[in-house]
Motif scaffolding. Structure first.
Motif, PDB file in Angstrom:
ATOM      1  N   ALA A   6       0.833  -1.207   0.000  1.00  0.00           N
ATOM      2  CA  ALA A   6       0.000   0.000   0.000  1.00  0.00           C
ATOM      3  C   ALA A   6       0.864   1.253   0.000  1.00  0.00           C
ATOM      4  O   ALA A   6       0.582   2.224  -0.709  1.00  0.00           O
ATOM      5  CB  ALA A   6      -0.931  -0.005   1.216  1.00  0.00           C
ATOM      6  N   LEU A   7       1.930   1.231   0.784  1.00  0.00           N
ATOM      7  CA  LEU A   7       2.838   2.375   0.857  1.00  0.00           C
ATOM      8  C   LEU A   7       3.508   2.602  -0.497  1.00  0.00           C
ATOM      9  O   LEU A   7       3.626   3.738  -0.958  1.00  0.00           O
ATOM     10  CB  LEU A   7       3.862   2.141   1.960  1.00  0.00           C
ATOM     11  CG  LEU A   7       4.697   3.308   2.429  1.00  0.00           C
ATOM     12  CD1 LEU A   7       3.844   4.440   2.982  1.00  0.00           C
ATOM     13  CD2 LEU A   7       5.690   2.840   3.506  1.00  0.00           C
ATOM     14  N   MET A   8       3.903   1.511  -1.170  1.00  0.00           N
ATOM     15  CA  MET A   8       4.540   1.651  -2.484  1.00  0.00           C
ATOM     16  C   MET A   8       3.543   2.191  -3.502  1.00  0.00           C
ATOM     17  O   MET A   8       3.902   3.026  -4.336  1.00  0.00           O
ATOM     18  CB  MET A   8       5.131   0.325  -2.953  1.00  0.00           C
ATOM     19  CG  MET A   8       5.881   0.439  -4.277  1.00  0.00           C
ATOM     20  SD  MET A   8       7.261   1.639  -4.265  1.00  0.00           S
ATOM     21  CE  MET A   8       8.537   0.667  -3.468  1.00  0.00           C
ATOM     22  N   ARG A   9       2.299   1.742  -3.468  1.00  0.00           N
ATOM     23  CA  ARG A   9       1.304   2.286  -4.392  1.00  0.00           C
ATOM     24  C   ARG A   9       1.162   3.790  -4.187  1.00  0.00           C
ATOM     25  O   ARG A   9       1.045   4.553  -5.148  1.00  0.00           O
ATOM     26  CB  ARG A   9      -0.055   1.593  -4.202  1.00  0.00           C
ATOM     27  CG  ARG A   9      -0.143   0.252  -4.889  1.00  0.00           C
ATOM     28  CD  ARG A   9      -1.561  -0.306  -4.921  1.00  0.00           C
ATOM     29  NE  ARG A   9      -2.144  -0.484  -3.598  1.00  0.00           N
ATOM     30  CZ  ARG A   9      -1.973  -1.548  -2.815  1.00  0.00           C
ATOM     31  NH1 ARG A   9      -1.212  -2.538  -3.220  1.00  0.00           N
ATOM     32  NH2 ARG A   9      -2.571  -1.609  -1.641  1.00  0.00           N
ATOM     33  N   VAL A  49       3.479   5.860  -3.049  1.00  0.00           N
ATOM     34  CA  VAL A  49       4.681   6.462  -3.642  1.00  0.00           C
ATOM     35  C   VAL A  49       4.507   6.617  -5.145  1.00  0.00           C
ATOM     36  O   VAL A  49       4.739   7.693  -5.708  1.00  0.00           O
ATOM     37  CB  VAL A  49       5.935   5.607  -3.345  1.00  0.00           C
ATOM     38  CG1 VAL A  49       7.115   6.023  -4.217  1.00  0.00           C
ATOM     39  CG2 VAL A  49       6.310   5.666  -1.877  1.00  0.00           C
ATOM     40  N   GLU A  50       4.088   5.545  -5.795  1.00  0.00           N
ATOM     41  CA  GLU A  50       3.974   5.550  -7.245  1.00  0.00           C
ATOM     42  C   GLU A  50       2.908   6.524  -7.726  1.00  0.00           C
ATOM     43  O   GLU A  50       3.095   7.191  -8.741  1.00  0.00           O
ATOM     44  CB  GLU A  50       3.731   4.130  -7.745  1.00  0.00           C
ATOM     45  CG  GLU A  50       4.946   3.241  -7.512  1.00  0.00           C
ATOM     46  CD  GLU A  50       4.746   1.797  -7.897  1.00  0.00           C
ATOM     47  OE1 GLU A  50       3.652   1.430  -8.391  1.00  0.00           O
ATOM     48  OE2 GLU A  50       5.700   1.008  -7.704  1.00  0.00           O
ATOM     49  N   GLU A  51       1.814   6.639  -7.002  1.00  0.00           N
ATOM     50  CA  GLU A  51       0.782   7.615  -7.366  1.00  0.00           C
ATOM     51  C   GLU A  51       1.306   9.036  -7.178  1.00  0.00           C
ATOM     52  O   GLU A  51       1.062   9.914  -8.006  1.00  0.00           O
ATOM     53  CB  GLU A  51      -0.468   7.398  -6.517  1.00  0.00           C
ATOM     54  CG  GLU A  51      -1.225   6.140  -6.880  1.00  0.00           C
ATOM     55  CD  GLU A  51      -2.294   5.765  -5.863  1.00  0.00           C
ATOM     56  OE1 GLU A  51      -2.537   6.541  -4.906  1.00  0.00           O
ATOM     57  OE2 GLU A  51      -2.883   4.682  -6.023  1.00  0.00           O
ATOM     58  N   THR A  52       2.049   9.256  -6.111  1.00  0.00           N
ATOM     59  CA  THR A  52       2.589  10.588  -5.827  1.00  0.00           C
ATOM     60  C   THR A  52       3.615  11.002  -6.883  1.00  0.00           C
ATOM     61  O   THR A  52       3.640  12.161  -7.305  1.00  0.00           O
ATOM     62  CB  THR A  52       3.230  10.626  -4.429  1.00  0.00           C
ATOM     63  OG1 THR A  52       2.243  10.254  -3.457  1.00  0.00           O
ATOM     64  CG2 THR A  52       3.770  11.995  -4.089  1.00  0.00           C
ATOM     65  N   LEU A  53       4.441  10.071  -7.316  1.00  0.00           N
ATOM     66  CA  LEU A  53       5.494  10.352  -8.298  1.00  0.00           C
ATOM     67  C   LEU A  53       5.033  10.111  -9.734  1.00  0.00           C
ATOM     68  O   LEU A  53       5.854  10.168 -10.659  1.00  0.00           O
ATOM     69  CB  LEU A  53       6.733   9.496  -8.014  1.00  0.00           C
ATOM     70  CG  LEU A  53       7.495   9.801  -6.732  1.00  0.00           C
ATOM     71  CD1 LEU A  53       8.625   8.800  -6.523  1.00  0.00           C
ATOM     72  CD2 LEU A  53       8.030  11.230  -6.740  1.00  0.00           C
ATOM     73  N   GLY A  54       3.760   9.850  -9.938  1.00  0.00           N
ATOM     74  CA  GLY A  54       3.237   9.493 -11.256  1.00  0.00           C
ATOM     75  C   GLY A  54       3.600  10.468 -12.359  1.00  0.00           C
ATOM     76  O   GLY A  54       3.793  11.659 -12.138  1.00  0.00           O
ATOM     77  N   GLY A  55       3.717   9.920 -13.582  1.00  0.00           N
ATOM     78  CA  GLY A  55       3.991  10.738 -14.760  1.00  0.00           C
ATOM     79  C   GLY A  55       5.457  10.940 -15.050  1.00  0.00           C
ATOM     80  O   GLY A  55       5.816  11.788 -15.866  1.00  0.00           O
ATOM     81  N   ARG A  56       6.317  10.159 -14.438  1.00  0.00           N
ATOM     82  CA  ARG A  56       7.760  10.312 -14.668  1.00  0.00           C
ATOM     83  C   ARG A  56       8.463   8.994 -14.373  1.00  0.00           C
ATOM     84  O   ARG A  56       7.864   8.061 -13.866  1.00  0.00           O
ATOM     85  CB  ARG A  56       8.329  11.421 -13.800  1.00  0.00           C
ATOM     86  CG  ARG A  56       8.077  11.221 -12.320  1.00  0.00           C
ATOM     87  CD  ARG A  56       8.534  12.409 -11.515  1.00  0.00           C
ATOM     88  NE  ARG A  56       7.512  12.782 -10.549  1.00  0.00           N
ATOM     89  CZ  ARG A  56       7.672  13.699  -9.643  1.00  0.00           C
ATOM     90  NH1 ARG A  56       8.782  14.378  -9.581  1.00  0.00           N
ATOM     91  NH2 ARG A  56       6.714  13.975  -8.800  1.00  0.00           N
ATOM     92  N   GLN A  57       9.741   8.961 -14.651  1.00  0.00           N
ATOM     93  CA  GLN A  57      10.542   7.812 -14.254  1.00  0.00           C
ATOM     94  C   GLN A  57      11.069   8.098 -12.853  1.00  0.00           C
ATOM     95  O   GLN A  57      11.795   9.058 -12.629  1.00  0.00           O
ATOM     96  CB  GLN A  57      11.705   7.556 -15.205  1.00  0.00           C
ATOM     97  CG  GLN A  57      12.464   6.287 -14.815  1.00  0.00           C
ATOM     98  CD  GLN A  57      13.573   5.943 -15.771  1.00  0.00           C
ATOM     99  OE1 GLN A  57      14.647   6.535 -15.699  1.00  0.00           O
ATOM    100  NE2 GLN A  57      13.312   4.987 -16.658  1.00  0.00           N
ATOM    101  N   ALA A  58      10.685   7.270 -11.918  1.00  0.00           N
ATOM    102  CA  ALA A  58      11.150   7.400 -10.540  1.00  0.00           C
ATOM    103  C   ALA A  58      12.329   6.458 -10.340  1.00  0.00           C
ATOM    104  O   ALA A  58      12.532   5.512 -11.112  1.00  0.00           O
ATOM    105  CB  ALA A  58      10.019   7.054  -9.576  1.00  0.00           C
TER     106      ALA A  58
END
Length: 157
Positions: A91-94, A96-105
């Motif tokens: 859940a925490l990783m999801r 992160v990914e939603e927060t950083l969405g639209g780019r290469q993290a």
């Protein structure tokens, strides 16, 4: 489960989780002089410096995990011992990914930290390189051999 910005009053609790998790995951894989610098006091200082970039995941009134972001980097990611294996990490990783969405993290994982690497790979991150990563310490930056993981994230919905 509730995601929210960390509060200054939670610095000690976050630092304690970070300290414990860091030693469990990294101490066997990094130089001994770096391990020696990783005291609870250092983690409290570092946490205070990153509190504005920290998101906590709260479960039943307890901080179950946290992440810190720095630009496109997932800078820190930890789950409390009592919540491991409960789905909190996913859940925490999801989040992160939603927060950083639209780019290469990207993130750095100490070479040898197989448990963390397996989790990142399970979440779809891919190992892109092995590189020297400068970690901050009270004595100045120290180089640590790290695997660089990356993930192309779709824009947030």
């Amino acid at each position: 489960m509730q995601f929210r910005k960390a509060e200054v009053g939670e610095t000690a609790a976050i630092a304690a989780m970070w300290h414990k998790g860091w030693h469990e995951g990294h101490a066997a894989h990094v130089p001994g002089d770096l391990v020696a610098t990783r005291t609870i006091e250092e983690f409290r200082t570092r946490t205070a410096g990153y509190i504005a970039q920290t998101t906590v995941l709260e479960v039943d009134g307890q901080i179950a995990g946290f992440h810190m972001l720095e630009g496109d980097e997932l800078y820190q990611f930890y789950v409390a011992t009592d919540f491991r294996g409960s789905g909190v990490a996913a859940a925490l990783m999801r989040h992160v990914e939603e927060t950083l969405g639209g780019r290469q993290a990207w993130l750095a994982c100490a070479v040898g930290n197989a448990r963390a690497a397996a989790f990142y790979e399970k979440c779809g991150w891919r190992q892109a390189a092995t590189e020297e990563y400068l970690v901050e310490t009270a004595d100045g930056p120290k180089a640590v051999s790290c695997w660089r993981y990356v993930k192309d994230l779709p824009p947030a919905a």
